[in-house]
Design a protein around this motif. Structure first.
Motif, PDB file in Angstrom:
ATOM      1  N   VAL A  56       9.468 -43.649  11.578  1.00  0.00           N
ATOM      2  CA  VAL A  56      10.893 -43.646  11.481  1.00  0.00           C
ATOM      3  C   VAL A  56      11.249 -42.992  12.947  1.00  0.00           C
ATOM      4  CG1 VAL A  56      12.875 -42.282  10.782  1.00  0.00           C
ATOM      5  CG2 VAL A  56      11.307 -43.469   9.153  1.00  0.00           C
ATOM      6  N   VAL A  57      10.507 -41.917  13.465  1.00  0.00           N
ATOM      7  CA  VAL A  57      10.741 -41.400  14.772  1.00  0.00           C
ATOM      8  C   VAL A  57      10.571 -42.415  15.646  1.00  0.00           C
ATOM      9  CG1 VAL A  57      10.075 -39.789  16.441  1.00  0.00           C
ATOM     10  CG2 VAL A  57       9.914 -39.123  14.036  1.00  0.00           C
ATOM     11  N   LYS A  58       9.618 -43.495  15.535  1.00  0.00           N
ATOM     12  CA  LYS A  58       9.611 -44.441  16.566  1.00  0.00           C
ATOM     13  C   LYS A  58      10.581 -45.508  16.565  1.00  0.00           C
ATOM     14  CE  LYS A  58       5.685 -47.383  18.148  1.00  0.00           C
ATOM     15  NZ  LYS A  58       4.199 -47.585  18.104  1.00  0.00           N
ATOM     16  N   CYS A  59      11.003 -45.833  15.303  1.00  0.00           N
ATOM     17  CA  CYS A  59      12.223 -46.707  15.234  1.00  0.00           C
ATOM     18  C   CYS A  59      13.255 -46.033  15.908  1.00  0.00           C
ATOM     19  CB  CYS A  59      12.627 -47.054  13.970  1.00  0.00           C
ATOM     20  SG  CYS A  59      11.483 -47.953  12.923  1.00  0.00           S
ATOM     21  N   LEU A  60      13.545 -44.668  15.692  1.00  0.00           N
ATOM     22  CA  LEU A  60      14.752 -43.918  16.477  1.00  0.00           C
ATOM     23  C   LEU A  60      14.577 -43.808  17.950  1.00  0.00           C
ATOM     24  CD1 LEU A  60      17.255 -42.402  15.853  1.00  0.00           C
ATOM     25  CD2 LEU A  60      15.779 -40.292  15.997  1.00  0.00           C
ATOM     26  N   ARG A  61      13.107 -44.113  18.195  1.00  0.00           N
ATOM     27  CA  ARG A  61      13.313 -43.917  19.805  1.00  0.00           C
ATOM     28  C   ARG A  61      13.670 -45.382  20.479  1.00  0.00           C
ATOM     29  NH1 ARG A  61      14.094 -40.443  23.179  1.00  0.00           N
ATOM     30  NH2 ARG A  61      11.950 -39.054  23.266  1.00  0.00           N
ATOM     31  N   THR A  62      13.374 -46.151  19.547  1.00  0.00           N
ATOM     32  CA  THR A  62      13.705 -47.671  20.291  1.00  0.00           C
ATOM     33  C   THR A  62      15.145 -47.687  20.479  1.00  0.00           C
ATOM     34  OG1 THR A  62      14.152 -48.868  18.467  1.00  0.00           O
ATOM     35  CG2 THR A  62      11.835 -48.863  19.348  1.00  0.00           C
ATOM     36  N   LYS A  63      15.991 -46.883  19.678  1.00  0.00           N
ATOM     37  CA  LYS A  63      17.347 -46.808  20.033  1.00  0.00           C
ATOM     38  C   LYS A  63      17.906 -45.847  20.821  1.00  0.00           C
ATOM     39  CE  LYS A  63      18.577 -49.971  16.457  1.00  0.00           C
ATOM     40  NZ  LYS A  63      19.299 -50.975  16.719  1.00  0.00           N
ATOM     41  N   ILE A  64      17.443 -44.900  21.094  1.00  0.00           N
ATOM     42  CA  ILE A  64      17.787 -43.599  21.962  1.00  0.00           C
ATOM     43  C   ILE A  64      16.409 -43.292  22.681  1.00  0.00           C
ATOM     44  CG2 ILE A  64      18.145 -41.210  21.761  1.00  0.00           C
ATOM     45  CD1 ILE A  64      19.451 -41.384  19.123  1.00  0.00           C
ATOM     46  N   THR A  65      16.646 -43.700  23.993  1.00  0.00           N
ATOM     47  CA  THR A  65      15.396 -43.751  24.757  1.00  0.00           C
ATOM     48  C   THR A  65      15.456 -42.693  25.919  1.00  0.00           C
ATOM     49  OG1 THR A  65      16.626 -45.110  26.498  1.00  0.00           O
ATOM     50  CG2 THR A  65      15.199 -46.408  24.825  1.00  0.00           C
ATOM     51  N   ASP A  66      16.771 -41.776  26.045  1.00  0.00           N
ATOM     52  CA  ASP A  66      16.614 -41.220  27.207  1.00  0.00           C
ATOM     53  C   ASP A  66      16.755 -39.463  26.474  1.00  0.00           C
ATOM     54  OD1 ASP A  66      19.121 -41.736  25.938  1.00  0.00           O
ATOM     55  OD2 ASP A  66      20.047 -41.493  27.912  1.00  0.00           O
ATOM     56  N   ALA A  67      16.870 -39.520  25.096  1.00  0.00           N
ATOM     57  CA  ALA A  67      17.048 -37.800  24.717  1.00  0.00           C
ATOM     58  C   ALA A  67      15.615 -37.219  24.476  1.00  0.00           C
ATOM     59  CB  ALA A  67      17.663 -37.671  23.691  1.00  0.00           C
ATOM     60  N   PHE A  68      15.491 -35.847  24.723  1.00  0.00           N
ATOM     61  CA  PHE A  68      14.334 -35.211  24.388  1.00  0.00           C
ATOM     62  C   PHE A  68      14.241 -35.140  22.600  1.00  0.00           C
ATOM     63  CE2 PHE A  68      11.844 -31.157  23.928  1.00  0.00           C
ATOM     64  CZ  PHE A  68      11.000 -31.357  25.048  1.00  0.00           C
ATOM     65  N   PHE A  69      13.096 -35.447  22.161  1.00  0.00           N
ATOM     66  CA  PHE A  69      12.739 -35.323  20.815  1.00  0.00           C
ATOM     67  C   PHE A  69      11.782 -34.182  20.596  1.00  0.00           C
ATOM     68  CE2 PHE A  69      13.311 -40.136  19.162  1.00  0.00           C
ATOM     69  CZ  PHE A  69      14.539 -40.021  19.644  1.00  0.00           C
ATOM     70  N   GLU A  70      12.251 -33.352  19.761  1.00  0.00           N
ATOM     71  CA  GLU A  70      11.329 -32.311  19.118  1.00  0.00           C
ATOM     72  C   GLU A  70      10.935 -32.600  17.612  1.00  0.00           C
ATOM     73  OE1 GLU A  70      12.815 -28.389  18.321  1.00  0.00           O
ATOM     74  OE2 GLU A  70      10.915 -27.687  18.282  1.00  0.00           O
ATOM     75  N   THR A  71       9.707 -32.627  17.352  1.00  0.00           N
ATOM     76  CA  THR A  71       9.569 -32.732  15.789  1.00  0.00           C
ATOM     77  C   THR A  71       9.046 -31.344  15.403  1.00  0.00           C
ATOM     78  OG1 THR A  71       7.122 -33.671  16.317  1.00  0.00           O
ATOM     79  CG2 THR A  71       8.990 -35.315  15.510  1.00  0.00           C
ATOM     80  N   HIS A  72       9.758 -31.046  14.438  1.00  0.00           N
ATOM     81  CA  HIS A  72       9.302 -29.684  13.798  1.00  0.00           C
ATOM     82  C   HIS A  72       8.244 -29.844  12.543  1.00  0.00           C
ATOM     83  CE1 HIS A  72      10.808 -26.090  11.161  1.00  0.00           C
ATOM     84  NE2 HIS A  72       9.424 -26.136  11.439  1.00  0.00           N
ATOM     85  N   MET A  73       7.185 -29.826  12.859  1.00  0.00           N
ATOM     86  CA  MET A  73       5.927 -30.590  11.863  1.00  0.00           C
ATOM     87  C   MET A  73       5.704 -29.493  10.750  1.00  0.00           C
ATOM     88  SD  MET A  73       5.662 -33.504  13.277  1.00  0.00           S
ATOM     89  CE  MET A  73       4.147 -33.920  12.294  1.00  0.00           C
ATOM     90  N   MET A  74       6.438 -29.526   9.638  1.00  0.00           N
ATOM     91  CA  MET A  74       6.185 -28.920   8.282  1.00  0.00           C
ATOM     92  C   MET A  74       5.182 -29.771   7.599  1.00  0.00           C
ATOM     93  SD  MET A  74      10.105 -27.739   7.674  1.00  0.00           S
ATOM     94  CE  MET A  74      10.792 -28.677   9.003  1.00  0.00           C
ATOM     95  N   VAL A  75       4.055 -29.827   8.060  1.00  0.00           N
ATOM     96  CA  VAL A  75       2.754 -30.371   7.504  1.00  0.00           C
ATOM     97  C   VAL A  75       1.639 -29.604   7.319  1.00  0.00           C
ATOM     98  CG1 VAL A  75       3.984 -32.527   8.620  1.00  0.00           C
ATOM     99  CG2 VAL A  75       2.144 -31.435   9.792  1.00  0.00           C
ATOM    100  N   THR A  76       0.812 -29.919   6.333  1.00  0.00           N
ATOM    101  CA  THR A  76      -0.472 -29.096   6.244  1.00  0.00           C
ATOM    102  C   THR A  76      -1.617 -29.429   7.194  1.00  0.00           C
ATOM    103  OG1 THR A  76      -0.227 -29.390   3.926  1.00  0.00           O
ATOM    104  CG2 THR A  76      -2.174 -28.807   4.580  1.00  0.00           C
ATOM    105  N   LYS A  77      -1.637 -30.746   7.712  1.00  0.00           N
ATOM    106  CA  LYS A  77      -2.440 -30.755   8.875  1.00  0.00           C
ATOM    107  C   LYS A  77      -1.841 -31.218  10.086  1.00  0.00           C
ATOM    108  CE  LYS A  77      -6.315 -32.383   5.739  1.00  0.00           C
ATOM    109  NZ  LYS A  77      -7.107 -33.646   5.252  1.00  0.00           N
ATOM    110  N   PRO A  78      -1.453 -30.551  10.982  1.00  0.00           N
ATOM    111  CA  PRO A  78      -0.829 -30.594  12.276  1.00  0.00           C
ATOM    112  C   PRO A  78      -1.556 -31.562  13.200  1.00  0.00           C
ATOM    113  CG  PRO A  78      -1.133 -28.386  12.185  1.00  0.00           C
ATOM    114  CD  PRO A  78      -1.582 -28.937  10.798  1.00  0.00           C
ATOM    115  N   GLU A  79      -3.027 -31.479  12.938  1.00  0.00           N
ATOM    116  CA  GLU A  79      -3.981 -32.327  14.017  1.00  0.00           C
ATOM    117  C   GLU A  79      -3.641 -33.564  13.672  1.00  0.00           C
ATOM    118  OE1 GLU A  79      -4.694 -30.077  12.021  1.00  0.00           O
ATOM    119  OE2 GLU A  79      -6.105 -30.593  10.576  1.00  0.00           O
ATOM    120  N   GLN A  80      -3.228 -34.007  12.390  1.00  0.00           N
ATOM    121  CA  GLN A  80      -3.514 -35.264  12.035  1.00  0.00           C
ATOM    122  C   GLN A  80      -2.312 -36.359  12.672  1.00  0.00           C
ATOM    123  OE1 GLN A  80      -3.627 -35.457   7.926  1.00  0.00           O
ATOM    124  NE2 GLN A  80      -3.542 -37.880   7.731  1.00  0.00           N
TER     125      GLN A  80
END
Ligand SMILES: O=C(CO)[C@H](O)[C@H](O)COP(=O)(O)O
Ligand SMILES: [Fe+2]
Length: 230
Positions: A56-80
């Motif tokens: 989903v983030v990748k799709c959003l990036r195709t529409k919004i190319t110039d903004a800074f994206f931070e992902t807040h990773m609330m996930v068990t395996k951040p390395e993955q």
């Protein structure tokens, strides 16, 4: 007088927006004066909720190319998810230290993938959990709600952590996230937060631009005051 490069940045969270309109909602927030987008990624394990991931983030990036994206990773395996998120065009990868066995390793991998590093603390986690890693991070996120859901009540007692970090690291980017809006922004600004995540308070506002501008004024006022005192 010491000069600091600290900047106020407002990053709305789209968590409680109409996600069927993710692109339009994100663009509306950027047009309203947002400095970056805070994208809440939840895996249903680290938190009892699921949102969206790198496709989903990748799709959003195709529409919004110039903004800074931070992902807040609330996930068990951040390395993955480092490589997939870098490939999706993420600028900053913020992960929780509570679920990470080797924080320096993940910090290094995130940087090697070309992203900035954010280290996040749940409300029950003290600053000592990140203190030894601060030189490896670009930002510390102090959660002001239990992660997992938008629209929760701001936890004022988290301000002690923000204050301690600001006292000890005057130039560090410190982000607050959860229940932040017009009634709580002063506490965040006075404690020393300069990166402000706000979901419901911005998304639900009649005039999001006005909410963002007011929060910015208050945070910039605190930064200036702090600089004068240094
Ligand atoms: O990380 C989060 C929840 O886990 C969200 O970023 C946060 O809750 C923002 O939404 P709100 O301002 O409505 O609290
Ligand atoms: Fe968040």
């Amino acid at each position: 007088m010491a000069k600091s490069g600290l900047m106020c940045k407002i990053g709305p969270s789209v968590l409680n927006a109409n996600l069927a309109e993710l692109h339009n909602e994100s663009q509306r927030l950027l047009d309203s004066g947002a400095d970056y987008l805070h994208l809440d990624v939840m895996d249903g394990h680290f938190v009892p909720n699921i949102t969206f991931g790198h496709p989903v983030v990748k799709c959003l990036r195709t529409k919004i190319t110039d903004a800074f994206f931070e992902t807040h990773m609330m996930v068990t395996k951040p390395e993955q998810w480092i490589e997939p998120m870098a490939d999706a065009g993420v600028d900053q990868y913020t992960f929780h230290v509570e679920t990470c066995n080797d924080v320096p390793f993940v910090c290094r991998k995130v940087k090697e993938a070309g992203m900035k590093v954010g280290l996040a603390l749940k409300p029950g986690t003290g600053v000592e959990a990140v203190q030894q890693y601060i030189d490896q991070a670009d930002m510390i996120l102090v959660m002001t709600v239990e992660p997992g859901f938008g629209g929760q009540k701001f936890m004022r007692d988290m301000m002690g952590k923000v204050h301690w970090l600001r006292q000890n690291y005057p130039d560090l980017d410190i982000e607050v996230d959860g229940g932040v809006g017009l009634s709580t922004i002063e506490a965040c600004a006075e404690a020393g937060a300069n990166m402000i995540v706000s979901g419901t308070a911005v998304i639900g506002a009649e005039d999001p631009g006005k909410v963002i501008a007011t929060m910015r004024d208050i945070v910039e006022g605190s930064i200036q005051k702090c600089q004068l005192e240094r």
